[in-house]
Design an enzyme around this catalytic site. Structure first.
Site, PDB file in Angstrom:
ATOM      1  N   HIS A  85       5.255   4.156   1.226  1.00 54.59           N
ATOM      2  CA  HIS A  85       5.313   3.431   2.562  1.00 54.59           C
ATOM      3  C   HIS A  85       6.499   3.985   3.284  1.00 54.59           C
ATOM      4  CE1 HIS A  85       2.519   0.100   2.024  1.00 54.59           C
ATOM      5  NE2 HIS A  85       2.901   0.312   0.603  1.00 54.59           N
ATOM      6  N   ASN A 158      -0.651  -5.669   3.469  1.00 59.36           N
ATOM      7  CA  ASN A 158      -1.409  -4.202   3.513  1.00 59.36           C
ATOM      8  C   ASN A 158      -2.596  -4.552   4.540  1.00 59.36           C
ATOM      9  OD1 ASN A 158       0.006  -2.666   1.934  1.00 59.36           O
ATOM     10  ND2 ASN A 158      -1.442  -2.486   0.655  1.00 59.36           N
ATOM     11  N   TYR A 372      11.000  -4.660  -5.821  1.00 53.68           N
ATOM     12  CA  TYR A 372      11.552  -4.491  -4.435  1.00 53.68           C
ATOM     13  C   TYR A 372      13.175  -4.734  -4.475  1.00 53.68           C
ATOM     14  CZ  TYR A 372       6.770  -4.254  -2.933  1.00 53.68           C
ATOM     15  OH  TYR A 372       5.476  -4.017  -2.616  1.00 53.68           O
TER      16      TYR A 372
HETATM   17 FE1  HDE Z   1       4.597  -2.047  -2.582  1.00 52.05          FE
HETATM   18  N1  HDE Z   1       6.391  -1.188  -2.794  1.00 52.05           N
HETATM   19  N2  HDE Z   1       4.549  -2.165  -4.536  1.00 52.05           N
HETATM   20  N3  HDE Z   1       2.705  -2.792  -2.326  1.00 52.05           N
HETATM   21  N4  HDE Z   1       4.662  -2.288  -0.494  1.00 52.05           N
HETATM   22  C1  HDE Z   1       7.307  -0.888  -1.693  1.00 52.05           C
HETATM   23  O1  HDE Z   1       9.444  -0.997  -1.626  1.00 52.05           O
HETATM   24  C2  HDE Z   1       5.541  -2.039  -5.479  1.00 52.05           C
HETATM   25  C3  HDE Z   1       1.919  -3.400  -3.390  1.00 52.05           C
HETATM   26  C4  HDE Z   1       3.794  -2.746   0.452  1.00 52.05           C
HETATM   27  O2  HDE Z   1       7.675  -1.537   5.436  1.00 52.05           O
HETATM   28  C5  HDE Z   1       8.353  -0.611  -2.390  1.00 52.05           C
HETATM   29  O3  HDE Z   1      10.884  -0.999   0.120  1.00 52.05           O
HETATM   30  C6  HDE Z   1       4.925  -2.344  -6.808  1.00 52.05           C
HETATM   31  C7  HDE Z   1       0.974  -4.036  -2.976  1.00 52.05           C
HETATM   32  C8  HDE Z   1       4.366  -2.454   1.501  1.00 52.05           C
HETATM   33  O4  HDE Z   1       9.427  -1.406   3.927  1.00 52.05           O
HETATM   34  C9  HDE Z   1       8.366  -0.519  -3.652  1.00 52.05           C
HETATM   35  C10 HDE Z   1       3.540  -2.592  -6.568  1.00 52.05           C
HETATM   36  C11 HDE Z   1       0.949  -4.333  -1.531  1.00 52.05           C
HETATM   37  C12 HDE Z   1       5.550  -1.874   1.421  1.00 52.05           C
HETATM   38  C13 HDE Z   1       7.112  -1.371  -3.870  1.00 52.05           C
HETATM   39  C14 HDE Z   1       3.368  -2.651  -5.203  1.00 52.05           C
HETATM   40  C15 HDE Z   1       2.368  -3.369  -1.422  1.00 52.05           C
HETATM   41  C16 HDE Z   1       5.616  -1.583  -0.010  1.00 52.05           C
HETATM   42  C17 HDE Z   1       8.790   1.151  -2.039  1.00 52.05           C
HETATM   43  C18 HDE Z   1       2.391  -2.782  -7.815  1.00 52.05           C
HETATM   44  C19 HDE Z   1       0.101  -5.015  -0.519  1.00 52.05           C
HETATM   45  C20 HDE Z   1       6.385  -1.322   2.596  1.00 52.05           C
HETATM   46  C21 HDE Z   1       9.907   1.003  -0.928  1.00 52.05           C
HETATM   47  C22 HDE Z   1       2.966  -4.288  -8.256  1.00 52.05           C
HETATM   48  C23 HDE Z   1       0.231  -6.433  -0.876  1.00 52.05           C
HETATM   49  C24 HDE Z   1       7.593  -2.226   2.999  1.00 52.05           C
HETATM   50  C25 HDE Z   1      10.109  -0.592  -0.695  1.00 52.05           C
HETATM   51  C26 HDE Z   1       8.406  -1.592   4.311  1.00 52.05           C
HETATM   52  C27 HDE Z   1       6.976  -0.803  -0.223  1.00 52.05           C
HETATM   53  C28 HDE Z   1       6.836  -1.544  -5.372  1.00 52.05           C
HETATM   54  C29 HDE Z   1       1.865  -2.886  -4.796  1.00 52.05           C
HETATM   55  C30 HDE Z   1       2.758  -3.667   0.114  1.00 52.05           C
HETATM   56  C31 HDE Z   1       8.740   0.682  -4.716  1.00 52.05           C
HETATM   57  C32 HDE Z   1       5.732  -2.217  -8.073  1.00 52.05           C
HETATM   58  C33 HDE Z   1      -0.146  -4.719  -3.683  1.00 52.05           C
HETATM   59  C34 HDE Z   1       3.870  -3.041   3.033  1.00 52.05           C
HETATM   60  O5  HDE Z   1       9.406  -1.585  -3.878  1.00 52.05           O
END
Ligand code: HDE
Length: 706
Positions: A85, A158, A372
């Site tokens: 993202h 999402n 996060y």
């Molecule tokens: Fe994320 N995800 N994610 N994700 N995600 C990040 O956090 C993570 C997942 C989502 O505009 C990271 O700040 C893991 C699902 C959005 O700043 C990180 C898993 C969904 C955003 C991270 C998921 C999301 C992130 C990267 C699996 C939808 C952007 C940078 C369990 C429900 C937020 C950060 C923004 C961002 C980890 C899966 C949505 C690395 C470990 C499912 C919208 O922390």
């Protein structure tokens, strides 16, 4: 002259630089009246054009503190971009409650109808780097930070209601597979490559999500025309601590809309910032994007009876099975003052949860809660990122955490621990057993195991349900997307393995993709872990086209004009589009514009080369005979028309434009989407048709993949 450097602890969305200006010494000004340039230490600068050196052609001196500070600061301007993202765009706004939810939750934000809560929203793509193009085929992030009176609640969702994987431990593998391949560092912001499809074809749990990412959901026309989903099942808790399961849905008031894939590819070249520009323009024009928030509420009995596990993030609950309850609306009405300070530094954390809402045991959500905070500490350099104005709560913050890099709000006084015996006056904060956050009092038992629940074993039933819920043209787009992506895969066995998985979803789809890839033999289906349910009913809510807006509001008409074009038609178009709540943009051979037959010059927003039709929802050609003769020689004009036709857009044209239609190769194929404009009535007819947005019936005639 010393400048006050204290930064007030409270955040209210103002930029840091604005804070630094607050309450300092009176601004010094130059003789010309500009504010005096200073170093970061507040020291006035006399010369910002050359560094200090020994003689005009000699070496520099180490003593030049202004140069050193300026360059050091520049060298440190970048922070690590988000692992996923990275490319995103944010805006401020508010959430307004329209239905109180006090029957199911004590969450303060859901108690008082009409009350507004400030929000910050960041939309994003997942795979690409910060500088990648907006129209990648990808999931879009839809992350909302609610600054509630009881702390920040982050709904980090999402635009697709399910996810690729079921367990957070697979996330690094998923992300590695979709990112540029590690040896060659390409492709950027694209899933169309071997590693991604290798991983996917070996991970059947991803097949439902693949149906969504290969659908037009993954190439939205604008953030404003996207849905948002919390994805996971969460819990609401009432005053007695009783839990109700909840799923969150955002629906755009302007309706859903996506672009065509061929269009997306071209938009990425014409305007890689297409989505962020669209959001910026809409908000700065006062056409504030709006979403409605809905909840799906259900209890244990429903969860037990449902065909799938409500803790499995690769599954959704169809709206037809649990209806949506509308609870509020969100309006984005303010762009950021500074992209870095706000959009880049905003730190969403799924674990930012407020009293009255709770996590479920979804293993993906549980893993995210861990991830996060860790990522924000790394990205923003330490644990004090909550002091950055965009992340700071808008309610009192009282605790004994202290120090660390960039600490700005260390507690005052002698006491930094509890329990302490210093009394109410001096002793600092204490926990509140009544109003404090409490987790659902839930009984949990079991052996300590590394295992996937058997209730997570069905990978194909909802993939199939999604597919059969689409209109034929949407189904075609899914097949086309799969063929496109797999045609970029170099290794035949990966293509075949993917087709083998698709056979568990829909045999016709698998056959179309196999044919599109030129497979000589149909690969045997891969045995599914659990036999798919094949009689789930279609859900209309899953289709974009079944939920079209039926209006042009928020959309854009591009009008190509030349000198001596008809001013009445241009005026009628302008008036009609404005009345419909849309925007009209003039395109002309020169950016200075064109002088219509009434002698009035209409400045252009785009020169034809920079304003291809992919940037518009519909187009009109208001040209004169001379103008058409000139543009007939012009390649971009030919592409403008041919693309508008190929992308199934509505095209209005004057008779004088006929040679241009011929040149674009469409003069003999004109259909009801091509409207000749002679009178103001014709313009009305044309504008009435625009709410349909695309003439999809044209696509099979212009696209070989059909
Ligand atoms: Fe994320 N995800 N994610 N994700 N995600 C990040 O956090 C993570 C997942 C989502 O505009 C990271 O700040 C893991 C699902 C959005 O700043 C990180 C898993 C969904 C955003 C991270 C998921 C999301 C992130 C990267 C699996 C939808 C952007 C940078 C369990 C429900 C937020 C950060 C923004 C961002 C980890 C899966 C949505 C690395 C470990 C499912 C919208 O922390």
């Amino acid at each position: 002259m010393a400048k006050k450097t204290k930064v007030p602890p409270q955040a209210d969305g103002d930029s840091v630089s604005a804070k630094l200006d607050d309450g300092g010494a009176p601004h010094q000004t130059t003789d010309e009246g500009y504010p005096t340039l200073t170093t970061a230490q507040g020291i006035p600068v006399s010369d910002d054009q050359s560094h200090l050196r020994i003689g005009p052609r000699g070496p520099m001196t180490m003593e030049d503190f202004h140069f050193r500070e300026k360059i050091f600061h520049f060298d440190h301007e970048r922070i690590p971009e988000r692992v996923v993202h990275a490319r995103g765009y944010g805006a401020h706004g508010f959430f307004e409650l329209t239905d109180d939810l006090s029957d199911v939750t004590i969450a303060d934000i859901f108690q008082r109808v009409g009350e507004q809560t400030p929000v910050f929203v960041r939309f994003s793509t997942v795979a690409g780097s910060k500088g990648s193009a907006d129209l990648a085929r990808d999931v879009r992030g839809f992350a909302t930070k609610f600054y509630t009176k009881e702390g920040n609640w982050d709904l980090v969702g999402n635009n697709i209601p399910v996810f690729f994987i079921q367990d957070a431990i697979k996330f690094p593998d998923l992300v590695h597979s979709v990112k540029p391949e590690p040896d060659r560092a390409f492709p950027q912001a694209a899933s169309a490559h071997d590693n991604f499809w290798d991983f996917i074809s070996l991970s059947p749990e991803s097949m439902h999500m693949i149906m969504w990412t290969m659908s037009d959901r993954a190439i939205p026309r604008s953030f404003r025309f996207m849905e948002g989903f919390g994805v996971h099942t969460f819990k609401f808790l009432d005053a007695d601590g009783a839990a109700t399961f909840v799923k969150f849905h955002w629906k755009p008031v302007l309706g859903l809309q996506s672009v065509a894939w061929n269009e997306a590819v071209k938009i990425n070249g014409a305007d890689p910032d297409f989505h962020r520009r669209d959001l910026w323009d809409a908000i700065t024009m006062g056409d504030f994007p709006e979403w409605e928030l809905f909840v799906q509420l259900f209890d244990d009995d429903f969860a037990d009876a449902f065909e799938f596990d409500v803790l499995d993030a690769t599954k959704l609950i169809p709206e037809e099975q649990v209806p949506l309850r509308k609870v509020g609306r969100m309006v984005l009405d303010r762009v950021v003052d500074n992209f870095f300070a706000e959009t880049e530094q905003v730190a969403f954390c799924t674990q930012n949860m407020v009293p009255g809402i709770d996590f479920s045991d979804d293993p993906l959500l549980q893993g995210r809660n861990f991830s996060y905070l860790d990522t924000q500490i790394k990205r923003l350099g330490g644990p004090n990122f909550t002091h950055i104005p965009i992340n700071a709560p808008r309610c009192p913050v009282m605790h004994f955490q202290q120090d660390g890099h960039m600490a700005m709000t260390n507690p005052k006084g002698r006491v930094n621990y509890e329990p302490n015996g210093w009394g109410v006056e001096l002793g600092g904060p204490r926990e509140d057993r009544v109003r404090g956050f409490r987790s659902h009092d839930q009984e949990v038992q079991g052996a300590k195991v590394r295992a996937r629940s058997e209730t997570f074993a069905d990978h194909f039933s909802q993939a199939r349900q999604f597919f059969i819920s689409q209109t034929p043209i949407e189904q075609k787009h899914i097949a086309d997307a799969l063929v496109f992506e797999l045609s970029k895969v170099e290794t035949p066995r990966i293509r075949e393995r993917t087709v083998a998985q698709l056979r568990n979803i829909d045999e016709d789809l698998a056959a179309k993709v196999a044919d599109g890839l030129g497979l000589t033999e149909m690969p045997a289906a891969i045995a599914p872990a659990s036999a798919p349910i094949t009689d789930l009913p279609p859900s209309d809510a899953l289709s974009i086209l079944k939920n079209g807006p039926g209006k042009f509001k928020g959309r854009k008409l591009g009008v190509l004009i030349t000198d001596d074009g008809d001013p009445y038609l241009v005026a009628a178009l302008q008036e009609g589009v404005m009345a419909a709540g849309g925007v009209m943009e003039i395109i002309a051979p020169k950016i200075g514009g064109a002088t219509l037959s009434d002698g009035v010059l209409h400045p252009a927003k785009q020169k034809i080369d920079g304003g291809p039709s992919v940037l518009y929802d519909a187009v009109a050609l208001i040209v004169s005979e001379d103008g058409a003769a000139l543009l007939q020689k012009d390649g971009p004009t030919r592409d403008f028309i041919a693309d508008a036709f190929g992308h199934c857009k509505f095209i209005g044209y004057t008779v004088a434009a006929t040679p241009l239609l011929e040149k674009a190769g469409i003069a003999d194929s004109l259909d009801r989407g091509c409207v000749e404009l002679e009178t103001v009535d014709d313009v009305t007819e044309f504008l009435d048709a625009l709410g349909e947005l695309r003439l999809w019936e044209r696509e099979p005639l212009v696209d070989l993949d059909a």
